[in-house]
Scaffold this active site. Structure first.
Site, PDB file in Angstrom:
ATOM      1  N   HIS A  43      22.621  10.263   4.465  1.00 46.71           N
ATOM      2  CA  HIS A  43      22.386  10.555   5.881  1.00 46.71           C
ATOM      3  C   HIS A  43      20.873  10.602   6.105  1.00 46.71           C
ATOM      4  CE1 HIS A  43      21.514  14.567   4.400  1.00 46.71           C
ATOM      5  NE2 HIS A  43      22.737  14.684   3.919  1.00 46.71           N
ATOM      6  N   HIS A  70      18.644  12.459   3.559  1.00 47.65           N
ATOM      7  CA  HIS A  70      18.316  11.696   2.351  1.00 47.65           C
ATOM      8  C   HIS A  70      17.249  10.642   2.667  1.00 47.65           C
ATOM      9  CE1 HIS A  70      22.700  12.683   1.347  1.00 47.65           C
ATOM     10  NE2 HIS A  70      22.048  13.216   0.350  1.00 47.65           N
ATOM     11  N   GLN A 107      28.406  19.327 -12.285  1.00 47.75           N
ATOM     12  CA  GLN A 107      27.994  20.392 -11.365  1.00 47.75           C
ATOM     13  C   GLN A 107      29.130  20.846 -10.432  1.00 47.75           C
ATOM     14  OE1 GLN A 107      24.892  17.754  -9.668  1.00 47.75           O
ATOM     15  NE2 GLN A 107      25.460  18.609  -7.689  1.00 47.75           N
ATOM     16  N   GLY A 119      15.191  18.299  -1.431  1.00 48.54           N
ATOM     17  CA  GLY A 119      15.208  18.885  -0.094  1.00 48.54           C
ATOM     18  C   GLY A 119      15.276  20.408  -0.132  1.00 48.54           C
ATOM     19  N   GLN A 178      18.441  25.019  -5.553  1.00 46.40           N
ATOM     20  CA  GLN A 178      18.402  23.857  -6.451  1.00 46.40           C
ATOM     21  C   GLN A 178      16.948  23.438  -6.712  1.00 46.40           C
ATOM     22  OE1 GLN A 178      21.124  20.340  -6.220  1.00 46.40           O
ATOM     23  NE2 GLN A 178      19.449  19.450  -5.072  1.00 46.40           N
ATOM     24  N   VAL A 182      16.191  18.674   7.021  1.00 51.65           N
ATOM     25  CA  VAL A 182      16.352  17.796   8.191  1.00 51.65           C
ATOM     26  C   VAL A 182      17.620  18.237   8.926  1.00 51.65           C
ATOM     27  CG1 VAL A 182      16.595  15.408   8.973  1.00 51.65           C
ATOM     28  CG2 VAL A 182      15.248  15.921   6.918  1.00 51.65           C
ATOM     29  N   SER A 217      24.266  17.258   6.118  1.00 55.36           N
ATOM     30  CA  SER A 217      24.882  17.375   4.800  1.00 55.36           C
ATOM     31  C   SER A 217      26.006  16.359   4.698  1.00 55.36           C
ATOM     32  CB  SER A 217      25.459  18.791   4.629  1.00 55.36           C
ATOM     33  OG  SER A 217      26.388  18.808   3.566  1.00 55.36           O
ATOM     34  N   ARG A 227      28.689  16.839   3.403  1.00 60.11           N
ATOM     35  CA  ARG A 227      29.950  17.571   3.609  1.00 60.11           C
ATOM     36  C   ARG A 227      30.231  17.819   5.096  1.00 60.11           C
ATOM     37  NH1 ARG A 227      28.458  20.187  -1.569  1.00 60.11           N
ATOM     38  NH2 ARG A 227      30.122  19.728  -3.051  1.00 60.11           N
TER      39      ARG A 227
HETATM   40  P1  AMP Z   1      22.855  15.515  -2.314  1.00 62.92           P
HETATM   41  O1  AMP Z   1      23.206  14.081  -2.153  1.00 62.92           O
HETATM   42  O2  AMP Z   1      23.579  16.425  -1.384  1.00 62.92           O
HETATM   43  O3  AMP Z   1      22.906  15.950  -3.762  1.00 62.92           O
HETATM   44  O4  AMP Z   1      21.328  15.644  -1.883  1.00 62.92           O
HETATM   45  C1  AMP Z   1      20.332  14.866  -2.480  1.00 62.92           C
HETATM   46  C2  AMP Z   1      18.995  15.392  -2.068  1.00 62.92           C
HETATM   47  O5  AMP Z   1      18.888  15.347  -0.648  1.00 62.92           O
HETATM   48  C3  AMP Z   1      18.762  16.866  -2.471  1.00 62.92           C
HETATM   49  O6  AMP Z   1      17.409  17.022  -2.879  1.00 62.92           O
HETATM   50  C4  AMP Z   1      19.041  17.611  -1.200  1.00 62.92           C
HETATM   51  O7  AMP Z   1      18.362  18.849  -1.105  1.00 62.92           O
HETATM   52  C5  AMP Z   1      18.504  16.620  -0.185  1.00 62.92           C
HETATM   53  N1  AMP Z   1      19.084  16.882   1.139  1.00 62.92           N
HETATM   54  C6  AMP Z   1      20.388  16.874   1.479  1.00 62.92           C
HETATM   55  N2  AMP Z   1      20.531  17.211   2.784  1.00 62.92           N
HETATM   56  C7  AMP Z   1      19.286  17.438   3.257  1.00 62.92           C
HETATM   57  C8  AMP Z   1      18.755  17.817   4.523  1.00 62.92           C
HETATM   58  N3  AMP Z   1      19.534  18.052   5.563  1.00 62.92           N
HETATM   59  N4  AMP Z   1      17.416  17.958   4.633  1.00 62.92           N
HETATM   60  C9  AMP Z   1      16.591  17.745   3.576  1.00 62.92           C
HETATM   61  N5  AMP Z   1      17.032  17.371   2.362  1.00 62.92           N
HETATM   62  C10 AMP Z   1      18.356  17.215   2.194  1.00 62.92           C
END
Ligand code: AMP
Length: 286
Positions: free
Chosen positions: A33, A36, A60, A146, A152, A175, A184, A186
């Site tokens: 999204h 990312h 995880q 993020g 994390q 973001v 997210s 999710r």
């Molecule tokens: P994920 O795919 O959920 O494991 O996220 C991959 C990376 O994107 C991680 O470093 C997250 O913290 C970051 N991330 C996911 N959602 C957001 C967001 N809304 N704002 C900033 N970073 C994000």
């Protein structure tokens, strides 16, 4: 854009790249999204070459969590990354990262057992282990994470510091949708009504930040109680205020303004979907 499907292929292509170029890694679980994509944009500013990893990491997820049903949209992800002119996508299969006989795991200690770690035992050990593998495979000079997943981010900083990984961890602010909801993968699980109900989380963060600025002698207990009351329509897992880089839990009687880097963390269920968010509060140095 080169898609690297195996560890061997990635090591070969990226070790050569990292020798003569700066390389930034953006680790993701896919279903990309705008959050990312903003991390990718930051990576492009930091380094000459960018690699995005897409891997839903079984290590995880707990046994009763959503590993099987976690959204996977690889072809769409590739289109998005191509449009940003990403250099490499690393998309390994689990049996390549964790072949039979794989044993080693990182213990993230007390930091990994607090907040989300309390409800997701082993989660941060799994995150740290896969990230260190990605750092070793890609030999990236930077990795972008993020602040949406602030715990994390701190776990990864701790891992890199403790194990002397040579790369630099770079944080990107959360973001959000125009509504304030943190983006997210999710969020796709949410119905239209649940998406409206979920706004309670960012609204609570905003209201409490404003409240604490107005009432400078506000205590940890007072703000936590206000957070719980404001989140009442949702099934709250936790609302906690932490201190410092290691996110230790603040004492209820402490004045928030006297704390070092205080932060408010929330995890709550909207229907069956678990959402997390966090924000900085005003402490001694802010
Ligand atoms: P994920 O795919 O959920 O494991 O996220 C991959 C990376 O994107 C991680 O470093 C997250 O913290 C970051 N991330 C996911 N959602 C957001 C967001 N809304 N704002 C900033 N970073 C994000």
């Amino acid at each position: 854009m080169l898609v690297l499907e195996s560890v061997k292929q990635a090591q070969k292509a990226l070790s050569q790249t990292a020798l003569s170029n700066s390389l930034a890694l953006v680790p993701t679980m896919g279903c990309l999204h705008e959050g990312h994509l903003d991390l990718v944009r930051m990576a492009k500013k930091l380094a000459k070459k960018v690699v995005v990893s897409i891997f839903v990491n079984p290590l995880q997820f707990g046994p009763s969590e959503d590993f099987e049903k976690y959204p996977r949209h690889f072809e769409k992800d590739l289109e998005l990354l191509k449009s940003l002119d990403v250099d490499f996508v690393f998309h390994p299969v689990a049996s390549d990262l964790y072949p039979s006989g794989f044993y080693t795991s990182i213990d993230t200690g007390a930091l990994g057992r607090r907040l989300c770690g309390k409800f997701r035992p082993g989660h941060f050990n799994g995150v740290a282990t896969v990230c260190l593998k990605l750092f070793n495979i890609t030999k990236a000079h930077f990795a972008i994470f993020g602040e949406k997943d602030f715990q994390q981010l701190q776990v990864i900083k701790q891992t890199v510091r403790d194990l002397n990984s040579p790369l630099e961890i770079v944080a990107h602010p959360t973001v959000r949708e125009p509504s304030g909801l943190a983006l997210s993968s999710r969020n796709r699980y949410l119905s239209t009504e649940e998406k409206v109900a979920a706004l309670c989380i960012p609204n609570t963060l905003k209201e409490l930040q404003a409240y604490q600025i107005k009432k400078s002698d506000c205590s940890v207990q007072e703000l936590t109680e206000l957070a719980l009351a404001s989140l009442n329509p949702l099934k709250v897992q936790y609302a906690e205020i932490t201190v410092g880089e290691d996110l230790s839990l603040a004492n209820p009687s402490d004045l928030i303004c006297s704390l070092d880097k205080p932060r408010l963390f929330i995890a709550a269920f909207c229907g069956n979907t678990r959402l997390i968010d966090n924000c900085a509060l005003r402490g001694i140095s802010s």
